[in-house]
Design a protein around this motif. Structure first.
Motif, PDB file in Angstrom:
ATOM      1  N   TRP A 117      15.926  72.532  37.571  1.00 31.78           N
ATOM      2  CA  TRP A 117      17.249  72.030  37.187  1.00 31.78           C
ATOM      3  C   TRP A 117      18.136  73.139  36.639  1.00 31.78           C
ATOM      4  CZ3 TRP A 117      18.627  68.031  39.632  1.00 31.78           C
ATOM      5  CH2 TRP A 117      17.713  67.046  39.966  1.00 31.78           C
TER       6      TRP A 117
ATOM      7  N   ARG B 268      19.560  74.547  39.661  1.00 31.32           N
ATOM      8  CA  ARG B 268      20.542  73.577  40.156  1.00 31.32           C
ATOM      9  C   ARG B 268      21.841  73.665  39.348  1.00 31.32           C
ATOM     10  NH1 ARG B 268      24.048  71.476  41.883  1.00 31.32           N
ATOM     11  NH2 ARG B 268      24.297  69.483  42.937  1.00 31.32           N
ATOM     12  N   SER B 269      21.740  73.894  38.037  1.00 31.65           N
ATOM     13  CA  SER B 269      22.929  74.069  37.185  1.00 31.65           C
ATOM     14  C   SER B 269      23.757  75.260  37.653  1.00 31.65           C
ATOM     15  CB  SER B 269      22.525  74.291  35.730  1.00 31.65           C
ATOM     16  OG  SER B 269      21.832  73.200  35.232  1.00 31.65           O
TER      17      SER B 269
ATOM     18  N   GLN C 290      25.552  74.551  40.873  1.00 28.97           N
ATOM     19  CA  GLN C 290      26.701  73.657  40.688  1.00 28.97           C
ATOM     20  C   GLN C 290      28.001  74.447  40.559  1.00 28.97           C
ATOM     21  OE1 GLN C 290      26.494  70.398  40.884  1.00 28.97           O
ATOM     22  NE2 GLN C 290      28.532  69.789  40.239  1.00 28.97           N
TER      23      GLN C 290
ATOM     24  N   SER D 263      27.358  68.646  35.981  1.00 26.39           N
ATOM     25  CA  SER D 263      27.054  69.922  35.320  1.00 26.39           C
ATOM     26  C   SER D 263      26.376  69.679  33.980  1.00 26.39           C
ATOM     27  CB  SER D 263      28.334  70.737  35.102  1.00 26.39           C
ATOM     28  OG  SER D 263      28.884  71.130  36.329  1.00 26.39           O
TER      29      SER D 263
ATOM     30  N   TRP E 239      22.773  68.352  34.646  1.00 33.14           N
ATOM     31  CA  TRP E 239      21.815  69.395  35.044  1.00 33.14           C
ATOM     32  C   TRP E 239      21.423  70.244  33.831  1.00 33.14           C
ATOM     33  CZ3 TRP E 239      21.464  66.462  38.737  1.00 33.14           C
ATOM     34  CH2 TRP E 239      22.291  66.355  39.847  1.00 33.14           C
ATOM     35  N   VAL E 240      22.401  70.602  33.007  1.00 33.83           N
ATOM     36  CA  VAL E 240      22.108  71.425  31.818  1.00 33.83           C
ATOM     37  C   VAL E 240      21.261  70.635  30.826  1.00 33.83           C
ATOM     38  CG1 VAL E 240      23.136  72.581  29.820  1.00 33.83           C
ATOM     39  CG2 VAL E 240      24.118  72.928  32.107  1.00 33.83           C
TER      40      VAL E 240
ATOM     41  N   THR F  79      17.780  70.620  32.023  1.00 31.21           N
ATOM     42  CA  THR F  79      17.222  71.966  31.877  1.00 31.21           C
ATOM     43  C   THR F  79      16.760  72.204  30.450  1.00 31.21           C
ATOM     44  OG1 THR F  79      18.660  72.795  33.640  1.00 31.21           O
ATOM     45  CG2 THR F  79      17.711  74.433  32.140  1.00 31.21           C
TER      46      THR F  79
END
Length: 131
Positions: free
Chosen positions: A85, A88-89, A92, A115, A118-119, A122
């Protein structure tokens, strides 16, 4: 941290189910008609497995919360999900052109919300995985 995993799990389950409306929302019938058969089917298969993976991780978070938090294997899984993730962040913001969302209310809102999501994932997964 358990409640964070349950929140993430519920949101991931919702996200996986949202994949059902993606074809209509993004006009995939028309868009994919321009691709060769192999590219069209690769795209469709990959989207299916992404949705399946997101669903399974969501279910794991909801139903195996304690195992993820308290076992060595669970911590390794969380560390791996944190890396996943986290990348993935990054994607983005740096993998998509800002032309897709900039100046468009709905697209900008979704870009920012995802956003944060995802953060959030994470941070939670790394926090569990690094203990």
């Amino acid at each position: 941290m358990g409640y964070h995993l349950k929140i993430i799990g519920a949101l991931l389950i919702i996200l996986s189910l949202m994949h059902v409306v993606f074809p209509k929302r993004f006009n995939w019938k028309k868009e994919l008609s321009q691709l060769s058969l192999i590219n069209k089917q690769m795209f469709q298969v990959h989207v299916f497995f992404i949705a399946l993976f997101v669903l399974m991780v969501g279910l794991m978070n909801v139903f195996l919360t304690e195992d993820l938090i308290s076992t060595q294997l669970g911590k390794w899984i969380c560390l791996g999900l944190g890396v996943f993730w986290g990348i993935r962040s990054f994607i983005q913001w740096f993998g998509y052109s800002s032309q897709i969302w900039k100046g468009k209310f709905f697209e900008t809102t979704m870009h920012i919300l995802f956003s944060f999501f995802w953060v959030y994932m994470t941070v939670v997964y790394f926090k569990i995985g690094m203990v």
